[in-house]
Design an enzyme around this catalytic site. Structure first.
Site, mmCIF file in Angstrom:
data_model
loop_
_atom_site.group_PDB
_atom_site.id
_atom_site.type_symbol
_atom_site.label_atom_id
_atom_site.label_comp_id
_atom_site.label_asym_id
_atom_site.label_seq_id
_atom_site.Cartn_x
_atom_site.Cartn_y
_atom_site.Cartn_z
ATOM 1 N N HIS A 157 -4.732 63.258 -0.553
ATOM 2 C CA HIS A 157 -5.281 63.560 -1.879
ATOM 3 C C HIS A 157 -5.258 62.355 -2.800
ATOM 4 O O HIS A 157 -4.354 61.516 -2.747
ATOM 5 C CB HIS A 157 -4.490 64.706 -2.515
ATOM 6 C CG HIS A 157 -3.048 64.360 -2.768
ATOM 7 N ND1 HIS A 157 -2.605 63.775 -3.932
ATOM 8 C CD2 HIS A 157 -1.947 64.521 -1.992
ATOM 9 C CE1 HIS A 157 -1.307 63.590 -3.875
ATOM 10 N NE2 HIS A 157 -0.877 64.029 -2.707
ATOM 11 N N ASP A 158 -6.270 62.247 -3.623
ATOM 12 C CA ASP A 158 -6.340 61.264 -4.714
ATOM 13 C C ASP A 158 -6.354 59.818 -4.239
ATOM 14 O O ASP A 158 -6.059 58.910 -5.020
ATOM 15 C CB ASP A 158 -5.181 61.460 -5.706
ATOM 16 C CG ASP A 158 -5.201 62.837 -6.354
ATOM 17 O OD1 ASP A 158 -6.134 63.110 -7.121
ATOM 18 O OD2 ASP A 158 -4.297 63.646 -6.066
ATOM 19 N N GLY A 195 -0.961 60.351 0.098
ATOM 20 C CA GLY A 195 -1.663 60.560 -1.162
ATOM 21 C C GLY A 195 -1.604 59.376 -2.107
ATOM 22 O O GLY A 195 -0.647 58.609 -2.135
#
Length: 257
Positions: free
Chosen positions: A116-117, A134
Site C-alpha cells: 500500500h501507498d 508499504g
C-alpha cells in the site's frame, strides 16, 4: 472474454483485449490499447493507463495488508506503457497517502508484491519475486533484481541498481550499484548510466562525490559540506546531496576497497 466478469460501471478504453476468466470490478478505468490476460482480477479503485500489459493471475487494487486500513476510499494508479507480469499483486493505498502509484514504462516481473501507498517511478524494473512493503518510494530508472525484499518506508534513488536476493533496510542513494550483505555501496551503476546517455565526465564526477561520502572519516554531514564546497552545483550533485539530507532511515554503508 469467455466467462469474464466485467462491471458495467467500469470504464474500458478502445481496442482493449480482456482474456478469459478475468474479473473487472466497478470503479475501474482501463486506458486505450491495453492488454489484459486471462484470470486477472482488477478491483475497485484501480486506474490503468494506455498501452499496458497485465498478465495472467495478477491482482490489482487489492485491499491493503495493513491493520490501520478501515475501508477508506483509496486508489491504485498505473501509468502508460507499463508491463505487469504473471501473479503480481499490487495493493491500493490507505489514508496515509490515499493511493499507490506505478509510473510509466515500468516492468514488474512475475510474483512480485507491491504494498500500500508505494510510489514507483517511471522506467523502473522490478525483478521476479520481489517483496516491497508499504510506503516505499522508488524513483525513476531504479532497478531491483529478483528475490529482493524492501522494508517499509525505504527510499530507492533514481538510476540505482540493486543486486538479486538483497535485504533492503536502509535507503539506497541515486546512481549507485548496491550489493552484498549487509547491502552496501559497490560503485556506480555505470552500465545503466552509460545506456541512458550519461557522459564519462559526469560518471567520474559522481564517483568522486561518492568517494568522499563513503571514505570521509568524521561523519556524513562533514562529507556533504566538503562536496558543496568542492563541486560545482549540478542536477546530479544536488540529487545526491538532497537524497542523503532527506533520508530518515539512513543510507547504505560504503564498501570501497
Amino acid at each position: 472474454m469467455r466467462n469474464s466478469i466485467i462491471s458495467p460501471k467500469a470504464i474500458i478504453g478502445t481496442n482493449v483485449h480482456i482474456g478469459n476468466f478475468s474479473t473487472i470490478e466497478n470503479d475501474v478505468v482501463i486506458g486505450d490499447n491495453s492488454w489484459i490476460g486471462s484470470n486477472v482480477n482488477i478491483l475497485s479503485g484501480t486506474r490503468i493507463g494506455e498501452n499496458c500489459q497485465i498478465h495472467s493471475g495478477a491482482v490489482l487494487g487489492g485491499i491493503p495488508q495493513d491493520l490501520k486500513y478501515k475501508g477508506e476510499y483509496t486508489l491504485l494508479e498505473i501509468g502508460n506503457n507499463t508491463i505487469i507480469r504473471e501473479f503480481v499483486t499490487i495493493n491500493k493505498g490507505t489514508a496515509s497517502k490515499g493511493k499507490t502509484i506505478i509510473g510509466d514504462s515500468t516492468l514488474i516481473m512475475a510474483n512480485t508484491h507491491i504494498g500500500h501507498d508505494c510510489l514507483i517511478g517511471n522506467n523502473c524494473i522490478i525483478g521476479f519475486n520481489v517483496g516491497i512493503a508499504g510506503e516505499v518510494i522508488m524513483r525513476d530508472w531504479a532497478n531491483i533484481s529478483g528475490l529482493s525484499a524492501i522494508h517499509q518506508f525505504s527510499l530507492i534513488g533514481e538510476h540505482a541498481m540493486i543486486s538479486g536476493m538483497s535485504r533492503i533496510v536502509k535507503d539506497v542513494p541515486p546512481y549507485v550499484l548496491a550489493s552484498r550483505e549487509p547491502l552496501s555501496y559497490c560503485g556506480l551503476n555505470t552500465i545503466g548510466l552509460k545506456r541512458r546517455g550519461f557522459e564519462v565526465n559526469k560518471i567520474s564526477e559522481l564517483k568522486d562525490i561518492y568517494r568522499i561520502i563513503f571514505q570521509e572519516k568524521r561523519n556524513t554531514t562533514h562529507a556533504l559540506n566538503l562536496i558543496e564546497e568542492n563541486f560545482q552545483r549540478t542536477i546530479e550533485r544536488d540529487n545526491v546531496l538532497n537524497f542523503i539530507k532527506e533520508s530518515k532511515r539512513g543510507i547504505i554503508k560504503g564498501n570501497i576497497d
